[in-house]
Design a protein around this motif. Structure first.
Motif, PDB file in Angstrom:
ATOM      1  N   UNK A   1       0.296 -66.452 -25.577  1.00 18.50           N
ATOM      2  CA  UNK A   1      -0.701 -67.397 -25.064  1.00 18.50           C
ATOM      3  C   UNK A   1      -1.272 -68.260 -26.183  1.00 18.50           C
ATOM      4  N   UNK A   2      -1.540 -67.660 -27.339  1.00 16.24           N
ATOM      5  CA  UNK A   2      -2.115 -68.420 -28.459  1.00 16.24           C
ATOM      6  C   UNK A   2      -1.080 -69.361 -29.062  1.00 16.24           C
TER       7      UNK A   2
ATOM      8  N   UNK B   1     -13.515 -66.465 -29.613  1.00 18.80           N
ATOM      9  CA  UNK B   1     -13.632 -65.931 -30.968  1.00 18.80           C
ATOM     10  C   UNK B   1     -12.445 -65.075 -31.372  1.00 18.80           C
ATOM     11  N   UNK B   2     -11.651 -64.615 -30.396  1.00 17.60           N
ATOM     12  CA  UNK B   2     -10.492 -63.773 -30.717  1.00 17.60           C
ATOM     13  C   UNK B   2      -9.265 -64.581 -31.092  1.00 17.60           C
ATOM     14  N   UNK B   3      -9.291 -65.881 -30.825  1.00 14.50           N
ATOM     15  CA  UNK B   3      -8.112 -66.707 -31.053  1.00 14.50           C
ATOM     16  C   UNK B   3      -7.639 -66.666 -32.506  1.00 14.50           C
ATOM     17  N   UNK B   4      -8.532 -66.770 -33.514  1.00 16.86           N
ATOM     18  CA  UNK B   4      -8.038 -66.712 -34.902  1.00 16.86           C
ATOM     19  C   UNK B   4      -7.322 -65.405 -35.235  1.00 16.86           C
TER      20      UNK B   4
ATOM     21  N   UNK C   1     -16.216 -59.865 -31.459  1.00 13.68           N
ATOM     22  CA  UNK C   1     -15.492 -61.126 -31.564  1.00 13.68           C
ATOM     23  C   UNK C   1     -14.022 -60.952 -31.208  1.00 13.68           C
ATOM     24  N   UNK C   2     -13.454 -59.790 -31.566  1.00 14.54           N
ATOM     25  CA  UNK C   2     -12.054 -59.518 -31.238  1.00 14.54           C
ATOM     26  C   UNK C   2     -11.907 -59.187 -29.757  1.00 14.54           C
TER      27      UNK C   2
ATOM     28  N   UNK D   1     -24.872 -62.084 -33.501  1.00 10.10           N
ATOM     29  CA  UNK D   1     -24.680 -63.413 -34.070  1.00 10.10           C
ATOM     30  C   UNK D   1     -23.243 -63.736 -34.437  1.00 10.10           C
ATOM     31  N   UNK D   2     -22.504 -62.761 -34.956  1.00  8.59           N
ATOM     32  CA  UNK D   2     -21.135 -63.028 -35.402  1.00  8.59           C
ATOM     33  C   UNK D   2     -20.250 -63.521 -34.259  1.00  8.59           C
ATOM     34  N   UNK D   3     -20.181 -62.833 -33.124  1.00  9.22           N
ATOM     35  CA  UNK D   3     -19.334 -63.360 -32.042  1.00  9.22           C
ATOM     36  C   UNK D   3     -19.847 -64.675 -31.464  1.00  9.22           C
ATOM     37  N   UNK D   4     -21.170 -64.850 -31.417  1.00  8.85           N
ATOM     38  CA  UNK D   4     -21.719 -66.102 -30.878  1.00  8.85           C
ATOM     39  C   UNK D   4     -21.343 -67.274 -31.769  1.00  8.85           C
ATOM     40  N   UNK D   5     -21.525 -67.102 -33.086  1.00  5.97           N
ATOM     41  CA  UNK D   5     -21.174 -68.174 -34.024  1.00  5.97           C
ATOM     42  C   UNK D   5     -19.678 -68.436 -33.998  1.00  5.97           C
ATOM     43  N   UNK D   6     -18.877 -67.361 -33.965  1.00  2.00           N
ATOM     44  CA  UNK D   6     -17.424 -67.533 -33.927  1.00  2.00           C
ATOM     45  C   UNK D   6     -16.989 -68.301 -32.688  1.00  2.00           C
TER      46      UNK D   6
END
Length: 400
Positions: free
Chosen positions: A42-43, A63-66, A165-166, A191-196
Motif C-alpha cells: 500500500x505504501x 504517522x506509520x507511513x515512514x 505512531x506505528x 504528542x509524538x503521534x499527533x506531531x507525526x
C-alpha cells in the motif's frame, strides 16, 4: 530456581528451537508475512503518486507511513525471508525488558523457557508468520514498563508515543500516566503521534481517505474476511445469541469494570513493578475485550510482563488458572475444541481461546485487586553507618 542460570545446553536448545521455527516460517508459502506485505504494498503506491489508503488493508495512521516506507526497497521475497527474524528479535527485546523489570536475565530458567515458548505458543508464532506489527507494539510496551519501573517516565512516554505512531494499540496506557501524575511522560506519549500525523498527513495524496474510508472500516470491526479471527466480545457474543442492546450493556459494563479496577489496583500500591504491570494489563485486557477487532495475538502485549512477574509473590501469573487458560494457546492445540463456535470456519475455533485467556487473566487481576493484598514493596537494603572518626584514627595509628 526461575532466576538461576540455565545450563548452556538448555540455552542452546531453546534458541535452536526458535531458529528452526523461524526458518520454517521464512521458507514456506507466499501467505506468510501477509499483513506486512499488504502494508508495504500500500505504501509503495506513494512512489507512483497514489495514496496508501486506496488499499482496503492499510489500516494504520498517517504517522506509520515512514516506518513502512523504509521497507519498500525490499522485494516481497526478501520481506518474506527476513521480516520474521526481525519480528522475533523485537519479541526477544520485549521479553528481555520484561525480565529485567523484575531483575531476571535471559540466561535464567525463566528467560530460556520464554525463548522456547516463542516457538510453541500460537500468538507468538502467528504474529511472526503474518508479519503483523503487533510484535513491535508488544516489545515497546515491555520496554516502556521497564523505563517506568526505573523512574524514567519521560523516556517511557517517548517509547509509548513511538508505538502509537506505528500502531495505536497503546493509547489506553495514557491512563497509567494519569494515575502516576507523570504529565511530561503523558505529553510525550500523546504528542509524538499527533506531531507525526500533522507532518505526514499533508504530504499524502488524498489523506482524507483515512477518515472517510479507513476509520469507518476499523470502527466497524473490519469485514467478513477478518471477523472470524476476532477474539473480542463484540465479535464473539453474537455467535451465541447476545447482540444489540444486551451486547452494548456488556461492553459498557466491562469497560467500566476495567477502568475502576485499574484505578483501585494503582491505589493499592505494593511492589511498584507489579503495580505497573497489573495496572497496564488491566487497562489493555479491558480494551481488547470491548473493542473490535482484537485478534488472537493481541494478548502478547500484556503476556510478556505478566509472565515475567511470576517471580513476585502476589502476581496473577502465580495462579494455576492463568496457565490452564493458556494451555489451549499452545501451537499443537490451536485447532482443537470449541466446536459449537466453529460456524463452518476454523477461525471461530481459534478466536475463542485468546478470549478465554483474557477473561481468565482479567478475572484474576480483578479478584487480586478487590482483595487488596498486592505484593509488599521490595525491602530496602540496610545502610551501614560509616565508621566514626575517632575509631578510624585509632585504627590507622595502631602499631604493627
Amino acid at each position: 530456581m526461575l532466576k538461576s542460570r540455565a545450563p548452556w545446553v538448555v540455552l542452546a536448545g531453546a534458541y535452536a528451537l526458535l531458529v528452526q521455527e523461524l526458518v520454517r516460517i521464512s521458507l514456506t508459502g507466499q501467505m506468510h508475512s501477509m499483513d506486512n506485505l499488504l502494508v508495504v504494498d500500500a505504501v509503495r503506491r506513494l512512489l507512483g503518486g497514489g495514496s496508501p489508503y486506496e488499499s482496503d488493508r492499510f489500516l494504520y495512521p498517517p504517522s506509520s507511513v515512514p516506518f513502512a516506507l523504509v521497507l519498500t526497497p525490499l522485494s516481497d521475497t526478501q520481506l518474506e525471508r527476513l521480516f520474521p527474524f526481525g519480528l522475533a528479535a523485537l519479541l526477544l527485546l520485549g521479553w528481555w525488558a520484561a525480565l529485567r523489570l523484575f531483575g531476571v536475565g535471559l540466561r535464567s530458567w525463566l528467560g530460556v523457557a520464554g525463548v522456547a515458548a516463542f516457538a510453541l505458543f500460537n500468538p507468538a508464532v502467528s504474529v511472526v508468520e503474518l508479519g503483523n506489527w503487533t510484535a513491535p507494539v508488544a516489545a515497546l510496551m515491555a520496554v516502556a514498563l521497564l523505563l517506568m519501573g526505573r523512574g524514567r517516565w519521560l523516556a517511557a512516554g517517548v517509547v509509548i508515543g513511538v508505538s502509537i505512531a506505528v500502531k495505536p494499540m497503546l493509547v489506553p496506557i495514557g491512563l497509567v500516566f494519569l494515575l502516576a501524575r507523570k504529565w511530561r511522560g503523558l505529553a510525550a506519549a500523546a504528542g509524538i503521534p499527533v506531531v507525526a500525523c500533522a507532518v505526514v498527513t499533508p504530504l499524502l495524496p488524498e489523506p482524507g481517505l483515512f477518515f472517510t474510508r479507513t476509520l469507518p472500516f476499523l470502527l466497524g470491526g473490519q469485514d467478513e474476511f477478518a471477523r472470524p479471527y476476532d477474539s473480542s466480545l463484540p465479535a464473539m457474543l453474537p455467535r451465541i445469541g447476545i447482540d444489540g442492546a444486551p451486547l452494548a450493556v456488556v461492553r459498557v459494563a466491562v469497560l467500566a469494570i476495567a477502568v475502576t479496577t485499574a484505578v483501585l489496583r494503582w491505589r493499592n500500591g505494593g511492589d511498584e513493578r507489579l503495580r505497573l504491570v497489573d495496572t497496564s494489563a488491566i487497562v489493555m485486557i479491558g480494551t481488547f475485550l470491548v473493542s473490535t477487532p482484537a485478534f488472537g495475538y493481541y494478548p502478547l502485549v500484556v503476556l510478556l510482563p505478566l509472565v515475567a512477574s511470576v517471580v513476585v509473590r502476589g502476581s496473577a501469573a502465580r495462579s494455576v488458572w492463568f496457565w490452564v487458560a493458556a494451555v489451549p494457546l499452545v501451537r499443537p492445540l490451536q485447532f482443537i475444541g470449541v466446536d459449537f463456535l466453529d460456524g463452518g470456519h476454523a477461525g471461530y475455533r481459534q478466536s475463542a481461546k485468546p478470549l478465554a485467556w483474557m477473561v481468565v487473566a482479567g478475572t484474576l487481576l480483578l479478584v487480586r485487586t478487590l482483595r487488596g493484598d498486592p505484593a509488599p514493596p521490595r525491602p530496602e537494603l540496610p545502610v551501614q553507618p560509616a565508621a566514626r572518626e575517632p575509631e578510624r584514627l585509632a585504627a590507622t595509628s595502631s602499631p604493627g
